[in-house]
Design a protein around this motif. Structure first.
Motif, PDB file in Angstrom:
ATOM      1  N   LEU A   5       0.863  -1.184   0.000  1.00 12.60           N
ATOM      2  CA  LEU A   5       0.000   0.000   0.000  1.00 12.60           C
ATOM      3  C   LEU A   5       0.897   1.230   0.000  1.00 12.60           C
ATOM      4  N   ASP A   6       0.565   2.194  -0.857  1.00  8.25           N
ATOM      5  CA  ASP A   6       1.361   3.415  -0.981  1.00  8.25           C
ATOM      6  C   ASP A   6       0.661   4.497  -0.164  1.00  8.25           C
ATOM      7  N   THR A   7       1.006   4.588   1.096  1.00  9.67           N
ATOM      8  CA  THR A   7       0.288   5.498   1.988  1.00  9.67           C
ATOM      9  C   THR A   7       1.087   5.730   3.260  1.00  9.67           C
ATOM     10  N   VAL A  25       4.337  -1.831   2.806  1.00  8.49           N
ATOM     11  CA  VAL A  25       3.905  -0.431   2.680  1.00  8.49           C
ATOM     12  C   VAL A  25       5.049   0.389   2.084  1.00  8.49           C
ATOM     13  N   THR A  26       4.677   1.306   1.190  1.00  4.72           N
ATOM     14  CA  THR A  26       5.661   2.295   0.732  1.00  4.72           C
ATOM     15  C   THR A  26       5.175   3.667   1.185  1.00  4.72           C
ATOM     16  N   THR A  27       6.112   4.504   1.579  1.00  5.61           N
ATOM     17  CA  THR A  27       5.765   5.886   1.916  1.00  5.61           C
ATOM     18  C   THR A  27       6.684   6.792   1.113  1.00  5.61           C
ATOM     19  N   ASN A  28       6.339   8.051   1.060  1.00  5.14           N
ATOM     20  CA  ASN A  28       7.260   9.052   0.508  1.00  5.14           C
ATOM     21  C   ASN A  28       7.033  10.344   1.275  1.00  5.14           C
ATOM     22  N   PRO A  29       7.928  11.321   1.156  1.00 10.41           N
ATOM     23  CA  PRO A  29       7.782  12.548   1.949  1.00 10.41           C
ATOM     24  C   PRO A  29       6.457  13.263   1.705  1.00 10.41           C
ATOM     25  N   SER A  30       5.938  13.218   0.474  1.00  4.99           N
ATOM     26  CA  SER A  30       4.667  13.907   0.188  1.00  4.99           C
ATOM     27  C   SER A  30       3.527  13.246   0.956  1.00  4.99           C
ATOM     28  N   LEU A  31       3.521  11.917   1.019  1.00  2.40           N
ATOM     29  CA  LEU A  31       2.465  11.194   1.732  1.00  2.40           C
ATOM     30  C   LEU A  31       2.564  11.444   3.240  1.00  2.40           C
ATOM     31  N   VAL A  32       3.782  11.456   3.760  1.00  2.00           N
ATOM     32  CA  VAL A  32       3.968  11.662   5.204  1.00  2.00           C
ATOM     33  C   VAL A  32       3.561  13.095   5.580  1.00  2.00           C
ATOM     34  N   VAL A  82      15.058   0.893   3.236  1.00  2.00           N
ATOM     35  CA  VAL A  82      15.439   2.293   3.046  1.00  2.00           C
ATOM     36  C   VAL A  82      15.233   2.700   1.595  1.00  2.00           C
ATOM     37  N   LYS A  83      14.441   3.745   1.432  1.00  2.00           N
ATOM     38  CA  LYS A  83      14.101   4.217   0.087  1.00  2.00           C
ATOM     39  C   LYS A  83      15.097   5.305  -0.306  1.00  2.00           C
ATOM     40  N   ILE A  84      15.756   5.082  -1.419  1.00  2.00           N
ATOM     41  CA  ILE A  84      16.844   5.974  -1.827  1.00  2.00           C
ATOM     42  C   ILE A  84      16.611   6.429  -3.268  1.00  2.00           C
ATOM     43  N   PRO A 128       9.977   1.739 -10.600  1.00  2.00           N
ATOM     44  CA  PRO A 128       9.651   2.591 -11.742  1.00  2.00           C
ATOM     45  C   PRO A 128       8.293   3.254 -11.497  1.00  2.00           C
ATOM     46  N   PHE A 129       8.225   4.557 -11.742  1.00  2.00           N
ATOM     47  CA  PHE A 129       6.994   5.333 -11.505  1.00  2.00           C
ATOM     48  C   PHE A 129       6.182   5.345 -12.800  1.00  2.00           C
ATOM     49  N   LEU A 130       5.340   4.342 -12.968  1.00  2.00           N
ATOM     50  CA  LEU A 130       4.660   4.154 -14.255  1.00  2.00           C
ATOM     51  C   LEU A 130       3.635   5.246 -14.567  1.00  2.00           C
ATOM     52  N   GLY A 131       2.843   5.628 -13.587  1.00  2.00           N
ATOM     53  CA  GLY A 131       1.824   6.649 -13.820  1.00  2.00           C
ATOM     54  C   GLY A 131       2.432   7.996 -14.189  1.00  2.00           C
ATOM     55  N   ARG A 132       3.524   8.337 -13.521  1.00  2.00           N
ATOM     56  CA  ARG A 132       4.140   9.644 -13.823  1.00  2.00           C
ATOM     57  C   ARG A 132       4.728   9.652 -15.233  1.00  2.00           C
ATOM     58  N   LEU A 133       5.158   8.472 -15.731  1.00  2.00           N
ATOM     59  CA  LEU A 133       5.622   8.393 -17.124  1.00  2.00           C
ATOM     60  C   LEU A 133       4.441   8.579 -18.071  1.00  2.00           C
ATOM     61  N   ALA A 162       6.330  -2.053  -9.075  1.00  3.28           N
ATOM     62  CA  ALA A 162       5.634  -1.104  -9.960  1.00  3.28           C
ATOM     63  C   ALA A 162       4.941  -0.042  -9.104  1.00  3.28           C
ATOM     64  N   ALA A 163       5.348   1.210  -9.301  1.00  3.30           N
ATOM     65  CA  ALA A 163       4.844   2.304  -8.462  1.00  3.30           C
ATOM     66  C   ALA A 163       4.110   3.338  -9.301  1.00  3.30           C
ATOM     67  N   SER A 164       3.457   4.251  -8.586  1.00  2.00           N
ATOM     68  CA  SER A 164       2.703   5.325  -9.241  1.00  2.00           C
ATOM     69  C   SER A 164       1.610   4.735 -10.148  1.00  2.00           C
ATOM     70  N   LEU A 165       0.946   3.710  -9.631  1.00  2.00           N
ATOM     71  CA  LEU A 165      -0.145   3.090 -10.389  1.00  2.00           C
ATOM     72  C   LEU A 165      -1.432   3.871 -10.126  1.00  2.00           C
ATOM     73  N   ARG A 166      -2.196   4.086 -11.188  1.00  2.24           N
ATOM     74  CA  ARG A 166      -3.327   4.995 -11.045  1.00  2.24           C
ATOM     75  C   ARG A 166      -4.701   4.346 -11.233  1.00  2.24           C
ATOM     76  N   HIS A 167      -4.760   3.191 -11.910  1.00  2.00           N
ATOM     77  CA  HIS A 167      -6.074   2.607 -12.217  1.00  2.00           C
ATOM     78  C   HIS A 167      -5.951   1.079 -12.366  1.00  2.00           C
ATOM     79  N   ILE A 182       3.395  -4.689  -6.586  1.00  2.00           N
ATOM     80  CA  ILE A 182       2.781  -3.415  -6.982  1.00  2.00           C
ATOM     81  C   ILE A 182       2.557  -2.626  -5.698  1.00  2.00           C
ATOM     82  N   THR A 183       2.689  -1.311  -5.797  1.00  2.56           N
ATOM     83  CA  THR A 183       2.280  -0.492  -4.660  1.00  2.56           C
ATOM     84  C   THR A 183       1.169   0.421  -5.139  1.00  2.56           C
ATOM     85  N   ILE A 184       0.062   0.402  -4.405  1.00  2.63           N
ATOM     86  CA  ILE A 184      -1.123   1.137  -4.877  1.00  2.63           C
ATOM     87  C   ILE A 184      -1.680   2.048  -3.782  1.00  2.63           C
TER      88      ILE A 184
HETATM   89  C1  E4P Z   1       6.135   4.790  -4.606  1.00  2.90           C
HETATM   90  O1  E4P Z   1       6.920   4.393  -3.799  1.00  2.90           O
HETATM   91  C2  E4P Z   1       5.672   6.190  -4.664  1.00  2.90           C
HETATM   92  O2  E4P Z   1       5.441   6.630  -3.337  1.00  2.90           O
HETATM   93  C3  E4P Z   1       4.372   6.369  -5.396  1.00  2.90           C
HETATM   94  O3  E4P Z   1       3.937   5.192  -6.031  1.00  2.90           O
HETATM   95  C4  E4P Z   1       4.292   7.601  -6.197  1.00  2.90           C
HETATM   96  O4  E4P Z   1       3.006   7.672  -6.777  1.00  2.90           O
HETATM   97  P1  E4P Z   1       2.415   9.012  -7.393  1.00  2.90           P
HETATM   98  O5  E4P Z   1       3.059   9.249  -8.717  1.00  2.90           O
HETATM   99  O6  E4P Z   1       0.947   8.736  -7.540  1.00  2.90           O
HETATM  100  O7  E4P Z   1       2.703  10.104  -6.413  1.00  2.90           O
END
Ligand code: E4P
Length: 214
Positions: A5-7, A25-32, A82-84, A128-133, A162-167, A182-184
């Protein structure tokens, strides 16, 4: 295929766990930042609920700073990954983490050669951030396919996350492609579950059941 879960929201993590969709679980600074809590507090809370891998991102951009944060994150809980970010200093930090036995998730990957370098550095996961691509008109799934082929060619053990999945289509394509994880976002779960014919069929069954003699 593992479901992460990406949250950074603990209530979402608890609900996903109850449904059986929580391998990590995956997190990122924007989510936190959305939680109003400190990054440390958020990761400690998540690790109490999720026993699978929990990604916590370094905020330093230089090698020494990344390593200091990586070692600190690793002490928080044994399931912290650790996410780098995929930069020169980041790859160097990944290599050192690998040597020290610290699992890593290399984030902000946008092409197959970046993913190749991450695998060479010994990354545990590549994200890889698929949705952002897709957002910029590049087929994210094609990039994931290229990474899959390269990792297969050279038998890299780095797992494709597989990250940044949107649908739901992203989820299906990622599964067909054979990504490892997958992280969703939580909001994608209902979209994966619901189907109008399931709901309609259930209504019909429930109506018909009323005519079954007791
Ligand atoms: C993955 O680790 C990222 O936190 C995440 O999938 C980014 O998704 P976004 O492009 O919807 O912000």
């Amino acid at each position: 295929m593992k479901f992460f879960l990406d949250t950074a929201k603990i209530e979402e993590i608890t609900q996903a766990a109850a449904m059986g969709f929580l391998d990590g679980v995956t997190t990122n600074p924007s989510l936190v930042a959305q939680t109003g809590k400190s990054y440390l507090e958020v990761i400690q809370e998540i690790c109490k609920v999720c026993k699978g891998p929990v990604s916590a991102e370094v905020l330093a951009t230089d090698y020494a700073g990344m390593m200091e944060e990586a070692r600190r994150w690793r002490k928080v809980a044994k399931n912290v990954v650790v996410k780098i970010p995929l930069t020169g200093d980041g790859l160097r930090a990944v290599k050192t983490c690998t040597e020290e036995g610290i699992p890593t998730n290399v984030t902000l990957c946008f092409n197959a050669t970046q993913a190749l370098l991450a695998a060479k550095a010994g990354a545990t996961y590549i994200s890889p951030f698929l949705g952002r691509l897709d957002d910029i008109g590049i087929e994210g799934m094609e990039v994931a396919q290229e990474i899959r082929s390269i990792y297969h060619n050279y038998e890299f053990s780095t797992q494709i996350l597989a990250a940044s999945l949107r649908h739901p289509l992203h989820v299906k394509q990622a599964a067909l492609l054979g990504v490892d994880v997958i992280t969703i976002p939580f909001k994608l779960l209902p979209a994966l579950i619901h189907h109008p014919l399931t709901e309609k069929g259930l209504q019909i069954f429930l109506e018909d059941a009323k005519r079954i003699p007791a």
